[in-house]
Design a protein around this motif. Sequence first.
Motif, short mmCIF file in Angstrom:
data_model
loop_
_atom_site.label_atom_id
_atom_site.label_comp_id
_atom_site.label_asym_id
_atom_site.label_seq_id
_atom_site.Cartn_x
_atom_site.Cartn_y
_atom_site.Cartn_z
N VAL A 105 0.75 -1.31 -0.07
CA VAL A 105 -0.06 -0.14 -0.18
C VAL A 105 0.98 1.22 -0.02
O VAL A 105 1.96 1.18 0.54
N THR A 106 0.58 2.26 -0.45
CA THR A 106 1.29 3.61 -0.87
C THR A 106 0.47 4.72 -0.22
O THR A 106 0.04 5.86 -1.08
N PRO A 107 0.71 4.84 1.07
CA PRO A 107 0.14 6.08 1.67
C PRO A 107 0.66 7.23 1.46
O PRO A 107 -0.07 8.27 1.98
N ALA A 108 1.56 7.67 0.71
CA ALA A 108 2.01 8.95 0.62
C ALA A 108 1.21 9.64 -0.37
O ALA A 108 1.37 10.69 -0.65
N PHE A 109 0.48 8.90 -1.42
CA PHE A 109 -0.18 9.16 -2.39
C PHE A 109 -1.55 9.06 -2.41
O PHE A 109 -2.05 7.89 -1.90
N VAL A 110 -2.38 10.03 -2.45
CA VAL A 110 -3.88 9.84 -2.74
C VAL A 110 -4.51 9.50 -3.88
O VAL A 110 -5.62 8.92 -3.88
N SER A 111 -3.67 9.81 -5.07
CA SER A 111 -4.27 9.19 -6.29
C SER A 111 -3.08 8.28 -7.03
O SER A 111 -2.07 8.63 -7.02
N ASP A 112 -3.56 7.28 -7.36
CA ASP A 112 -2.49 6.44 -8.39
C ASP A 112 -1.93 7.15 -9.48
O ASP A 112 -2.57 8.19 -10.04
N CYS A 113 -0.84 6.94 -9.70
CA CYS A 113 0.06 7.75 -10.36
C CYS A 113 1.29 6.89 -11.17
O CYS A 113 1.24 5.86 -10.85
N LEU A 114 2.27 7.48 -11.72
CA LEU A 114 3.42 6.67 -12.26
C LEU A 114 3.96 6.04 -11.32
O LEU A 114 4.45 4.86 -11.39
N GLU A 115 4.22 6.28 -10.03
CA GLU A 115 4.90 5.95 -8.90
C GLU A 115 4.11 4.54 -8.35
O GLU A 115 4.89 3.70 -7.65
N THR A 116 2.88 4.47 -8.62
CA THR A 116 2.11 3.49 -8.07
C THR A 116 1.85 2.41 -9.13
O THR A 116 1.78 1.26 -8.86
N LEU A 117 1.48 2.85 -10.30
CA LEU A 117 0.92 2.12 -11.48
C LEU A 117 1.98 1.37 -12.09
O LEU A 117 2.05 0.09 -12.70
N GLU A 118 3.24 1.96 -12.20
CA GLU A 118 4.13 1.51 -12.89
C GLU A 118 5.30 1.16 -11.92
O GLU A 118 5.76 -0.10 -12.05
#
Length: 339
Positions: A282-295
């Motif tokens: 889980v990536t709680p520093a981001f509220v929206s999925d983006c390059l850092e989470t999706l790729e």
Amino acid sequence: MKKGVLLVNLGSPDSPEPQDVKKYLGEFLMDERVIDIPYLARTALVKGIILKTRPKASAAAYKKIWWDEGSPLIVISERLQKGIQKQVDVPVALAMRYGSMTIKKGLQKLVDQGVEEVLLFPLYPQFAMATTETITVLAEELRQASFPHLKIESVPAFYNKPDYIEVLSNSVKKHLEGKQIDHLLFSYHGVPERHIRKSDVTKSHCKMDGSCCATPSKAHEFCYRHQCLEVTRLVAEKLNLQAGTFSTSFQSRLGFDPWLLPYTDRTIERLGKNGIKNMAIVTPAFVSDCLETLEEIAMEGQEIFHEMGGKEFTTIPCLNDDKPFVDLLSHWINTWVTS
């Protein structure tokens, strides 16, 4: 005074083509709160080295995750803005710190609707120089230069608000329902260690020795590392996670200076080598999925885990425009409006 809200996220290139990615990276990396070295050295590094090599690779990564509607970060942020607007009676605008959806344009949209008092809402749960601070500083500069009549109030980091932890924990629980997970990894965006020390208002508390983040201090109000560790602790407590079944790591480092440890990619590798077969992240520093989470996480992270012998790699989406998150932000905004 008529009130309005400006939601602000990081930003995105206009397209996944190298020329647009280069323009975006140039603006992002030349920010003195992102790469915090003297201007001439930053210029030499960014324009002389990074922008000659990185845009092509980054463009290829963006193409992997780009949606038909556009950049996932932008599309999701727009959905969030529209969802909130339905629940509040004041104008809600959206801007990005970098790229073409500028903060100036966002403030102008509100001013054009008669807004005189703005709630500036950085969409980051934790404070950091390179996220919250760069947004608030630029907004104040723009206010002084172009909108001197505006009153701007900024939303502080909300990493430890009980209702936020409740929403985040419920999201994690929902996406893990029915799965047998051996380990849950909380991955946060990394920052250089020097950013932590620079943000220390006491100028003495942060020693990066493993104990200072757990020792009460007014430095924690602006300590990104403490705030990340606290989110992990609070969510783990809420979900009754057992010690050893979860951990914290930091992703997306750049350059050769020391960044926050441990690194996410190496942690995923270690977990796989140590026999973990089913992990979630889980990536709680981001509220929206983006390059850092999706790729970086869902694609690269999964590949690393499988190469190390892992089997099931579960990526938990960001809160995005989920109804509980929209309801929460709308509640906070309505509370501010009526205060």
